[in-house]
Enzyme design. Structure first.
Site, PDB file in Angstrom:
ATOM      1  N   ASN A 176       0.813  -1.220   0.000  1.00 37.32           N
ATOM      2  CA  ASN A 176       0.000   0.000   0.000  1.00 37.32           C
ATOM      3  C   ASN A 176       0.849   1.276   0.000  1.00 37.32           C
ATOM      4  O   ASN A 176       0.309   2.367   0.174  1.00 37.32           O
ATOM      5  CB  ASN A 176      -0.948   0.010   1.205  1.00 37.32           C
ATOM      6  CG  ASN A 176      -0.216   0.008   2.540  1.00 37.32           C
ATOM      7  OD1 ASN A 176       1.012   0.029   2.593  1.00 37.32           O
ATOM      8  ND2 ASN A 176      -0.972  -0.030   3.622  1.00 37.32           N
ATOM      9  N   LYS A 177       2.160   1.144  -0.198  1.00 36.98           N
ATOM     10  CA  LYS A 177       3.034   2.304  -0.121  1.00 36.98           C
ATOM     11  C   LYS A 177       3.160   3.008  -1.480  1.00 36.98           C
ATOM     12  O   LYS A 177       2.684   2.519  -2.507  1.00 36.98           O
ATOM     13  CB  LYS A 177       4.409   1.891   0.412  1.00 36.98           C
ATOM     14  CG  LYS A 177       4.362   1.353   1.843  1.00 36.98           C
ATOM     15  CD  LYS A 177       3.802   2.395   2.812  1.00 36.98           C
ATOM     16  CE  LYS A 177       3.888   1.981   4.268  1.00 36.98           C
ATOM     17  NZ  LYS A 177       2.941   0.934   4.648  1.00 36.98           N
ATOM     18  N   ASN A 178       3.844   4.165  -1.485  1.00 36.80           N
ATOM     19  CA  ASN A 178       3.978   4.964  -2.708  1.00 36.80           C
ATOM     20  C   ASN A 178       4.661   4.197  -3.828  1.00 36.80           C
ATOM     21  O   ASN A 178       4.415   4.451  -5.006  1.00 36.80           O
ATOM     22  CB  ASN A 178       4.754   6.245  -2.419  1.00 36.80           C
ATOM     23  CG  ASN A 178       3.982   7.208  -1.537  1.00 36.80           C
ATOM     24  OD1 ASN A 178       3.244   6.789  -0.638  1.00 36.80           O
ATOM     25  ND2 ASN A 178       4.145   8.497  -1.763  1.00 36.80           N
TER      26      ASN A 178
END
Length: 377
Positions: A176-178
């Protein structure tokens, strides 16, 4: 369902994975090294150490810095539980610190001052939602008290300022990170000796890795320190190399979407507050909002979900979780608790369109209005 977050993966990542599989070498090798070099270059660092998660990165940093039994580490309670867990992993004591304000939900220097003791050895700064704290102020604080500064930069990849606060910074590449490698993390440490200790410890403390032994005259190795199994594999590194090409562009899209959210929320539901009202450097990882005190958060969540909009909460305060409530009873952080009661995270990622932002804000205004009317009755 419009998700709060979504990985941007496709054909280039698939091709990179096929190349690794065809190579026949799946564990740490050339691609891990190439990823480390590329990630370090993006952040203006000499080198970095790729690891299996941000949690592993934090653990390795604390271990390499010699933090241990009897030591205290200042941490925010407004964070993912791994920040505090890593302190327990080295048998040190996490000391929870309140946030600055509802508008600036970053660790408060004033509260950190009040919680310092002769046993305090380090501070873990969390770049909540991707927003960076005041570097000069924290460096001055650390210098006054003789403390080590560590960055939990799980929310802030792609900013060259990250990794320049103190001893080291830990990054996350969770789904779910950049940017993502599915699971994975990295450490940026400007001091080569510290970086070398971390690199050694990530692979059981072994003096050479499998790939190094393949290319050397001797297959022997030594173990010089107590290490861990925190290696990154070639498959994840290959995905990471591809992801790095898009990171800065994706961060800019996030910035544009946040600006649109701020404008529309102010117009259509001014009772909802958006933290970080003053400009501040950010990687814009998530879109946190504060619901009105009169609103029932679960009602808002349910109404948005009925419109196909996912939401979540960042974060339930760590000091209120059972493990930490039992270990550290009586901890009270009024600003953190007030923020967490009202916080809601709405969708933010590069595949969110401007039309989708308009739809989220319209649905949010309706949900908050209905919830407040229900409370009034």
């Amino acid at each position: 369902m419009l998700m709060v977050s979504a990985p941007i993966v496709g054909i280039p990542e698939k091709a990179a994975l096929f190349e690794v599989i065809d190579s026949g070498w799946l564990t740490m090798g050339d691609r891990v090294q190439a990823f480390e070099e590329a990630f370090a270059n993006l952040h203006g660092a000499e080198d970095c150490v790729a690891v299996s998660s941000c949690t592993a990165a934090l653990h390795l940093i604390l271990d390499a810095l010699g933090i241990g039994p009897g030591d205290e580490v200042l941490v925010p309670a407004l964070t993912f539980v791994a920040t505090a867990n890593a302190v327990l992993y080295v048998n040190a004591t996490p000391v929870f610190v309140d946030i600055e304000s509802l508008d600036v939900p970053l660790m408060s220097i004033a509260d950190a001052e009040a919680r310092c003791t002769p046993r305090t050895k380090a501070v873990i700064l969390v770049h909540f939602a991707g927003y960076l704290p005041d570097r000069d102020a924290w460096q001055q604080f650390a210098a006054r008290h003789g403390l080590l500064l560590i960055e939990d930069a799980a929310h802030a990849p792609g900013l060259k300022e990250v990794g320049t606060y103190g001893a080291a910074a830990a990054f996350s590449f969770y789904g779910n990170k950049n940017m993502t490698t599915a699971e994975g993390g990295a450490v940026i440490a400007r001091d080569r000796a510290l970086r070398d200790r971390i690199r050694l410890a990530r692979g059981h403390g072994m003096s050479s890795g499998t790939h190094q032994r393949l290319n050397s005259r001797t297959p022997t190795y030594d173990v010089t320190v107590l290490g861990f199994n925190y290696r990154l594999d070639e498959l994840r590194a290959a995905i990471g190399i591809v992801q790095l090409r898009g990171l800065l562009g994706w961060n800019e899209i996030r910035h544009i979407l946040v600006m649109q959210y701020r404008r529309l929320i102010a117009q259509h539901c001014p009772a909802v507050k958006v933290p970080f009202s003053d400009p501040r450097l950010s990687a814009y990882h998530i879109m946190p909002i504060l619901l009105p005190e009169a609103a029932q958060r679960q009602d808002v969540i349910d109404r948005l979900r009925s419109q196909g909009i996912q939401t979540t909460i960042h974060y339930p305060p760590v000091h209120e979780m059972t493990l930490y409530r039992e270990r550290f009873p009586g901890t009270h952080l009024p600003k953190t608790e007030a923020f967490s009661r009202r916080e809601l995270t709405i969708p933010l990622h590069p595949e969110v369109t401007t039309k989708a932002v308009e739809g989220v804000v319209t649905a949010l205004a309706d949900a908050v209005g209905v919830s407040q009317m229900g409370m009034a009755k």
